[in-house]
Scaffold this motif. Structure first.
Motif, PDB file in Angstrom:
ATOM      1  N   ASP A   1     -40.989  -1.662 -17.813  1.00 13.37           N
ATOM      2  CA  ASP A   1     -40.564  -0.719 -17.386  1.00 13.37           C
ATOM      3  C   ASP A   1     -40.798   0.311 -18.410  1.00 13.37           C
ATOM      4  OD1 ASP A   1     -40.324   1.204 -15.118  1.00 13.37           O
ATOM      5  OD2 ASP A   1     -37.894   1.138 -15.147  1.00 13.37           O
ATOM      6  N   LEU A   2     -41.676   1.234 -18.223  1.00 10.89           N
ATOM      7  CA  LEU A   2     -41.945   2.381 -18.696  1.00 10.89           C
ATOM      8  C   LEU A   2     -41.541   3.831 -18.135  1.00 10.89           C
ATOM      9  CD1 LEU A   2     -45.688   1.986 -19.009  1.00 10.89           C
ATOM     10  CD2 LEU A   2     -44.398   1.598 -20.267  1.00 10.89           C
ATOM     11  N   ASP A   3     -40.799   3.747 -16.863  1.00 11.66           N
ATOM     12  CA  ASP A   3     -40.074   5.386 -16.303  1.00 11.66           C
ATOM     13  C   ASP A   3     -38.190   4.781 -16.849  1.00 11.66           C
ATOM     14  OD1 ASP A   3     -42.149   5.954 -14.908  1.00 11.66           O
ATOM     15  OD2 ASP A   3     -41.769   4.708 -13.040  1.00 11.66           O
ATOM     16  N   TYR A   4     -38.706   3.889 -17.927  1.00 16.54           N
ATOM     17  CA  TYR A   4     -36.375   4.079 -18.234  1.00 16.54           C
ATOM     18  C   TYR A   4     -36.462   5.169 -19.389  1.00 16.54           C
ATOM     19  CZ  TYR A   4     -32.413   1.746 -19.933  1.00 16.54           C
ATOM     20  OH  TYR A   4     -31.569   1.721 -20.833  1.00 16.54           O
ATOM     21  N   ASP A   5     -35.811   6.115 -18.604  1.00 17.41           N
ATOM     22  CA  ASP A   5     -35.167   6.633 -19.900  1.00 17.41           C
ATOM     23  C   ASP A   5     -33.395   6.473 -20.750  1.00 17.41           C
ATOM     24  OD1 ASP A   5     -34.534   8.670 -20.815  1.00 17.41           O
ATOM     25  OD2 ASP A   5     -35.289  10.290 -19.052  1.00 17.41           O
ATOM     26  N   PRO A   6     -32.976   5.991 -20.756  1.00 16.83           N
ATOM     27  CA  PRO A   6     -31.455   6.210 -21.081  1.00 16.83           C
ATOM     28  C   PRO A   6     -31.018   6.971 -21.004  1.00 16.83           C
ATOM     29  CG  PRO A   6     -32.468   4.910 -23.493  1.00 16.83           C
ATOM     30  CD  PRO A   6     -33.713   5.818 -22.020  1.00 16.83           C
ATOM     31  N   ALA A   7     -31.336   8.689 -21.748  1.00 21.71           N
ATOM     32  CA  ALA A   7     -30.951   9.775 -21.491  1.00 21.71           C
ATOM     33  C   ALA A   7     -30.582   9.724 -20.176  1.00 21.71           C
ATOM     34  CB  ALA A   7     -31.619  10.669 -22.254  1.00 21.71           C
ATOM     35  N   SER A   8     -31.926   9.703 -19.310  1.00 24.10           N
ATOM     36  CA  SER A   8     -31.299  10.459 -17.772  1.00 24.10           C
ATOM     37  C   SER A   8     -30.205   9.380 -17.610  1.00 24.10           C
ATOM     38  CB  SER A   8     -32.423  10.519 -16.866  1.00 24.10           C
ATOM     39  OG  SER A   8     -33.313   9.515 -17.054  1.00 24.10           O
TER      40      SER A   8
ATOM     41  N   SER B   1     -28.146   7.977 -18.596  1.00 27.80           N
ATOM     42  CA  SER B   1     -26.236   8.576 -18.713  1.00 27.80           C
ATOM     43  C   SER B   1     -25.956   9.809 -18.422  1.00 27.80           C
ATOM     44  CB  SER B   1     -26.113   8.924 -20.709  1.00 27.80           C
ATOM     45  OG  SER B   1     -26.810   6.968 -21.222  1.00 27.80           O
ATOM     46  N   VAL B   2     -26.983  11.336 -18.379  1.00 22.00           N
ATOM     47  CA  VAL B   2     -26.746  12.009 -17.384  1.00 22.00           C
ATOM     48  C   VAL B   2     -26.286  11.595 -16.578  1.00 22.00           C
ATOM     49  CG1 VAL B   2     -27.110  13.754 -16.959  1.00 22.00           C
ATOM     50  CG2 VAL B   2     -27.642  13.233 -18.844  1.00 22.00           C
ATOM     51  N   GLU B   3     -26.774  10.600 -15.321  1.00 21.98           N
ATOM     52  CA  GLU B   3     -26.265  10.411 -13.860  1.00 21.98           C
ATOM     53  C   GLU B   3     -25.415  10.153 -14.371  1.00 21.98           C
ATOM     54  OE1 GLU B   3     -27.286  11.917 -11.210  1.00 21.98           O
ATOM     55  OE2 GLU B   3     -29.019  12.833 -12.438  1.00 21.98           O
ATOM     56  N   ARG B   4     -24.600   8.688 -15.300  1.00 24.86           N
ATOM     57  CA  ARG B   4     -23.566   7.731 -15.073  1.00 24.86           C
ATOM     58  C   ARG B   4     -22.766   9.012 -15.366  1.00 24.86           C
ATOM     59  NH1 ARG B   4     -24.005   3.737 -18.741  1.00 24.86           N
ATOM     60  NH2 ARG B   4     -25.406   2.771 -17.240  1.00 24.86           N
ATOM     61  N   GLY B   5     -23.113  10.448 -16.091  1.00 28.68           N
ATOM     62  CA  GLY B   5     -22.135  11.213 -16.640  1.00 28.68           C
ATOM     63  C   GLY B   5     -21.346  11.925 -15.324  1.00 28.68           C
TER      64      GLY B   5
END
Length: 130
Positions: free
Chosen positions: A3-10, A12-16
């Protein structure tokens, strides 16, 4: 498949953001409940002061019948009925502010009849507002 659209930072931001909203709502509810309890206690104290003074004035009028005029007695009856009928729960269809203002105005009239000087910190003269 990768999955190339996987962005851990975004993620984490949404979860936060979601966790923050949930925690903020819970804290806001707790704070609102505490403030509501304090406002209710202040209101009850103000009404209790009014009721207590009515009892004192009635007792004084039994000791000296000239202490209380018929008009003052009628106003005391009306104020006591307002206090006794004051809403005990916060219901949207009841006008608590109007009921409180009616109590305050009758109490001020009685204080004027009995020539009670305005005292600083008088619970019935407080600036408690909803």
């Amino acid at each position: 498949m990768l999955d190339l659209d996987y962005d851990p930072a975004s993620i984490s931001v949404e979860r936060g953001r979601a966790d923050g909203k949930e925690r903020g709502a819970a804290l806001g509810f707790e704070e609102g409940e505490a403030l509501g309890r304090q406002a209710g206690t202040d209101l009850a104290q103000e009404l209790a002061v009014m009721k207590g003074r009515i009892l004192v004035w009635r007792y004084a009028s039994t000791l000296d019948p000239s202490f209380c005029s018929a008009r003052s007695a009628k106003i005391m009856d009306a104020l006591e009925a307002l206090i006794d009928g004051f809403p005990r729960e916060n219901k949207p269809d009841e006008d608590m502010v109007g009921a409180l203002q009616a109590c305050r105005s009758k109490f001020l009239v009685l204080k004027s009849h009995f020539q009670v000087p305005k005292a600083s910190g008088d619970a019935a003269d407080s600036s408690l507002e909803f």
